[in-house]
Design a protein around this motif. Structure first.
Motif, mmCIF file in Angstrom:
data_model
loop_
_atom_site.group_PDB
_atom_site.id
_atom_site.type_symbol
_atom_site.label_atom_id
_atom_site.label_comp_id
_atom_site.label_asym_id
_atom_site.label_seq_id
_atom_site.Cartn_x
_atom_site.Cartn_y
_atom_site.Cartn_z
ATOM 1 N N ASP A 13 22.744 30.125 53.271
ATOM 2 C CA ASP A 13 22.270 28.743 53.316
ATOM 3 C C ASP A 13 23.110 27.902 54.276
ATOM 4 O O ASP A 13 22.567 27.105 55.062
ATOM 5 C CB ASP A 13 22.317 28.135 51.914
ATOM 6 N N CYS A 15 24.808 28.995 56.873
ATOM 7 C CA CYS A 15 24.512 29.432 58.242
ATOM 8 C C CYS A 15 23.161 28.897 58.704
ATOM 9 O O CYS A 15 23.012 28.499 59.863
ATOM 10 C CB CYS A 15 24.542 30.963 58.311
ATOM 11 N N ALA A 16 22.176 28.891 57.804
ATOM 12 C CA ALA A 16 20.866 28.338 58.160
ATOM 13 C C ALA A 16 20.955 26.846 58.459
ATOM 14 O O ALA A 16 20.267 26.341 59.362
ATOM 15 C CB ALA A 16 19.874 28.594 57.026
ATOM 16 N N GLN A 17 21.807 26.126 57.736
ATOM 17 C CA GLN A 17 21.988 24.704 58.017
ATOM 18 C C GLN A 17 22.634 24.491 59.388
ATOM 19 O O GLN A 17 22.253 23.587 60.129
ATOM 20 C CB GLN A 17 22.863 24.062 56.923
ATOM 21 N N ASP A 19 22.367 26.504 61.935
ATOM 22 C CA ASP A 19 21.421 26.914 62.975
ATOM 23 C C ASP A 19 20.419 25.828 63.324
ATOM 24 O O ASP A 19 19.771 25.904 64.378
ATOM 25 C CB ASP A 19 20.669 28.173 62.531
ATOM 26 N N LYS A 20 20.277 24.825 62.468
ATOM 27 C CA LYS A 20 19.339 23.739 62.783
ATOM 28 C C LYS A 20 19.762 22.966 64.025
ATOM 29 O O LYS A 20 18.933 22.319 64.668
ATOM 30 C CB LYS A 20 19.231 22.790 61.586
ATOM 31 N N HIS A 288 14.030 31.366 50.590
ATOM 32 C CA HIS A 288 14.708 30.370 51.423
ATOM 33 C C HIS A 288 13.923 30.163 52.729
ATOM 34 O O HIS A 288 13.511 31.132 53.378
ATOM 35 C CB HIS A 288 16.129 30.848 51.738
ATOM 36 N N GLY A 290 14.964 29.332 55.580
ATOM 37 C CA GLY A 290 15.686 29.960 56.680
ATOM 38 C C GLY A 290 15.452 31.456 56.746
ATOM 39 O O GLY A 290 15.472 32.047 57.829
ATOM 40 N N ALA A 293 12.107 32.011 58.494
ATOM 41 C CA ALA A 293 12.258 31.790 59.939
ATOM 42 C C ALA A 293 13.026 32.939 60.590
ATOM 43 O O ALA A 293 12.701 33.369 61.703
ATOM 44 C CB ALA A 293 12.970 30.461 60.184
ATOM 45 N N LEU A 294 14.034 33.453 59.900
ATOM 46 C CA LEU A 294 14.814 34.573 60.438
ATOM 47 C C LEU A 294 13.946 35.813 60.590
ATOM 48 O O LEU A 294 14.012 36.508 61.619
ATOM 49 C CB LEU A 294 16.004 34.851 59.528
#
Length: 470
Positions: A13, A15-17, A19-20, A288, A290, A293-294
């Motif tokens: 979570d 890392c996904a934040q 990556d925004k 999630h 993210g 999207a991944l």
């Protein structure tokens, strides 16, 4: 706890934040390259491997994992509940076993207290399953940083585990205090109630409560004679007929009562809370945004369309001021993703000391070895140029851009690479729009390092302004 689903979810979570704030094209190239690497290695591109890949890209000294702060906070919560539970367990048992020699320790009170503990344990589990958060205001005051949305969804089960750990310590210290008090004091147990209850009915209740351990320890299951002999009445009425030696025979029942109905449920429910945390973390990771999207980025090839705008209605940009350059002198030739197969033109292959393949079916480790071999050759040659043959009709890919970025790091300073796009038929030149996409690609990488050249046998091509590209 490295592989714990909770840590994995929190790290993903975070890392996904982060990556925004990155460009979508960069994320696409990075994650697509990771998927291709996993495919070459024959492993599944899981979230755990992806996080390890991201940490490897960050390099040493990148900082502590994003989950460390949240896990540290909950460890403090768990420790606080365990310490408080231990203290209250000690004090509670001392209060229940208080005996001054002039009264009996009422078994009925201990039964009611154990039933109350069991009820609290069950309510704690129900609260976590229902998602109710009675501790939210307190947790918000204890935390310095606001929780993420994922952490907020995990709070009910995390708080339930903390409460069960506190209850477990409460039961453990209570049992230990009971055993110590049995050794140090001559405790006198009995039973009494204001209601009109005869000894047979009370014995039926005791027998039902002692059913789980009666076969294992018969002495911990009082018989009717002990129940009848240890009943006491208000104001000491009738106590002269009681045998004082029997007053202490209740302690095995009390020990098993506490162990079975206060300690064991806390152990089971604490383990259940850990399972619920893992299950909830796996669910949140699978759903999630993210993660979705991944998976899309890993499954979709990263192509350079020439369009730098995010608006899909815009046409690709075709204008560039970069021009074709003459084919430089070079003794090194690289074939990208099968370009030049089955046979290279003599114009390219003649006089070369090193001809190698890269990209396509080649593994990343093989590409790395090729780059190191080229670096060694460049150190020994007067020319610092390398020819890279590509297929003109195939658009530049993110894998090629990563390959050139690694080459720029490994090769000697001043080294240059010339892209040579080949047409389907070697006796024809590539189409103008195909050449333009490679010119745009070279401009984005850096004209000081990458240029575009055609075979000398090809005719001159018209440039975008109607002139001639030499």
């Amino acid at each position: 706890m490295t592989d714990h689903p909770l840590r994995l979810l929190l790290d993903f979570d975070a890392c996904a934040q982060r990556d925004k704030g990155q460009a979508p094209a960069f994320l696409h190239r990075r994650d697509r390259k990771f998927a291709l690497t996993c495919e070459q290695q024959g492993v599944e591109p899981t979230a755990k491997r992806w996080l390890a890949h991201i940490n490897h890209l960050s390099g040493p000294g990148a900082g502590t994992p994003a989950s460390a702060d949240t896990l540290r906070f909950w460890r403090r919560i768990n420790s606080g509940f365990m310490v408080a539970g231990s203290v209250f367990g000690l004090l509670t048992m001392l209060g229940l076993l208080f005996y001054d020699g002039g009264q009996r320790i009422n078994i009925t009170v201990i039964l009611a207290f154990v039933a109350f503990q069991l009820l609290l344990a069950l309510l704690t589990t129900v609260q976590s399953l229902a998602g109710w958060q009675p501790w939210r205001a307190l947790l918000r005051r204890l935390r310095n940083n606001p929780e993420s949305g994922v952490a907020l969804k995990l709070q009910p089960v995390l708080m339930a585990r903390a409460a069960h750990l506190g209850g477990l310590c409460f039961a453990l210290t209570g049992l230990a205090t009971l055993l110590v008090m049995v050794v140090l004091q001559d405790l006198a147990f009995g039973w009494s109630t204001t209601l009109e209850t005869d000894a047979s009915r009370y014995h039926s209740l005791i027998a039902a409560v002692a059913t789980p351990w009666a076969w294992l320890w018969p002495a911990a299951a009082p018989d009717l004679a002990l129940v009848e002999a240890t009943r006491f009445f208000r104001a000491g009425a009738g106590e002269g007929s009681m045998n004082p030696a029997r007053w202490g025979q209740w302690w095995p029942f009390i020990a098993m009562l506490w162990s079975t109905w206060a300690l064991l449920p806390r152990v089971v429910l604490a383990l259940l809370a850990g399972i619920l945390i893992r299950h909830k973390a796996r669910q949140l990771l699978a759903s999630h945004p993210g993660m979705r999207a991944l998976m899309y980025r890993m499954e979709t090839p990263a192509l350079d369309t020439g369009n730098e705008h995010s608006d899909a209605s815009d046409l690709p940009e075709t204008e560039t001021q970069l021009q074709l350059q003459p084919l430089p002198e070079s003794r090194i030739l690289l074939c990208w993703a099968g370009a030049g197969e089955p046979e290279l033109p003599d114009t390219l292959s003649a006089g070369k000391t090193l001809i190698a393949s890269a990209g396509g079916r080649m593994s990343l480790a093989r590409d790395r070895q090729t780059l190191e071999q080229v670096a060694a050759e460049l150190e020994q040659q007067p020319w610092r140029s390398v020819l890279l043959v590509t297929r003109s009709w195939e658009p530049p890919t993110g894998e090629l851009e990563d390959f050139l970025a690694n080459a720029k790091e490994l090769w000697p300073k001043g080294a240059q690479i010339a892209l040579v796009p080949l047409a389907i038929r070697l006796d024809h030149e590539p189409d103008a729009h195909q050449v333009q996409q490679w010119l745009r690609f070279a401009k984005r990488i850096g004209p000081e390092f990458v240029s575009v050249s055609l075979l000398p046998a090809h005719r001159a091509l018209p440039d975008i302004d109607g002139g001639v590209m030499a």
